[in-house]
Write an enzyme that holds these catalytic residues in place. Structure first.
Site, PDB file in Angstrom:
ATOM      1  CB  SER A 147      37.574  39.028  37.961  1.00  0.00           C
ATOM      2  OG  SER A 147      38.810  38.848  37.291  1.00  0.00           O
ATOM      3  CE1 TYR A 160      40.042  38.843  42.752  1.00  0.00           C
ATOM      4  CE2 TYR A 160      40.339  38.157  40.468  1.00  0.00           C
ATOM      5  CZ  TYR A 160      39.889  39.080  41.397  1.00  0.00           C
ATOM      6  OH  TYR A 160      39.276  40.239  40.964  1.00  0.00           O
TER       7      TYR A 160
END
Length: 276
Positions: A147, A160
């Site tokens: 990501s 995250y």
């Protein structure tokens, strides 16, 4: 002949979204696919693949549990005899998680631990139990769905983002440690993708803000990720190792002020009138 003809691919986190799109595209390109998921949604994805006359089997596993990972790898080997590609896609991304993954001061310790267990420890367990078989067969490809959050600070998604930094580095370590054994390990660096959960929980104003800062006139879909993943899974990427392949519409490639300067220049040009 598909680009993945004859390959066996084990993908986790494939019950929906990016994982499901990758599993389907892998199968369409000729691979035999074990569709892994924490829930039984993997059965629906495998059924869709088989419904197209392609080859897939589901397996439900909690990848933060090493025994379940060991069983998933054994199932894949028993089913197809080898593992050519491991795609670590599973991550804690549901709306009930995202809304609780906030700033550092308000971080829930249990949420942090759970995120690290699934997003980091899980991919490590999968690689740990797949790599010896890849070495024995002469090599393979390990893909990590990463990501752009790993590269940027934000007002939320703290756990995250930190987990993605860790799993990216895990991927680079795999490439460094086992590249000479014929194993490639690369990160599919994903930005904002419009899929079920994202589409349902992203109001139009938020979507417009994100789109304004992209270098494409649209926001990507799981299918865009799947097309890039096929490259990393195929022999076409045989000389690509320890790298990030960005699938983010250019979001992470430029200065934060780009959109503002673009709008300012457009306004100046409009104010200058025709022929300016």
């Amino acid at each position: 002949m598909g680009r993945l003809e004859g390959k066996v691919i084990l993908i986790n986190g494939a019950g929906s979204g990016i994982g499901a799109a990758c599993a389907l595209e892998y199968a369409r390109q000729g691979a035999k696919v074990v569709v892994g998921s924490q829930s039984r949604s993997s059965e629906q994805v495998a059924a869709q693949i088989c419904g197209e006359g392609l080859e897939a089997k589901p397996f439900s596993a909690e990848i933060s549990d090493e025994d379940q990972v060991r069983a998933m790898v054994a199932f894949t080997l028993e089913s197809y005899g080898r593992i050519d590609v491991l795609h670590n896609n599973a991550a804690m991304t549901g709306p009930e998680i995202i809304t609780r993954d906030v700033d550092v001061i308000n971080m829930d310790g249990d949420l942090w631990d759970r995120t690290m267990a699934v997003n980091v420890k899980g991919p490590m367990f999968c690689a740990k139990h797949v790599i010896p078989h890849m070495i024995a067969q002469g090599g393979g490809s390990i893909i990590t769905t990463g990501s752009t959050k790993a590269l940027q600070g934000d007002i939320a998604q703290t756990a995250y983002g930190a987990s993605k930094v860790a799993v990216h580095n895990l991927t680079y370590n795999i490439a460094a440690q086992y590249g000479k054994f014929g194993i490639r390990a690369n990160v599919l660096m994903v930005g904002l993708i419009i899929s079920g959960a994202t589409e349902d929980n992203m109001p139009p104003p938020v979507r417009e803000v994100m789109l304004r800062h992209m270098l494409t006139p649209f926001i990507g879909t799981p299918e865009d990720c799947a097309k890039a993943a096929v490259f990393l899974a195929s022999d076409e990427s045989r000389y690509t190792n320890g790298q990030n392949l960005h699938v983010d519409g250019g979001y992470a490639s430029h200065a934060p002020s780009l959109a503002d300067f673009r709008d300012m220049i457009a306004a100046m040009q409009a104010g200058a009138g025709p022929g300016a």
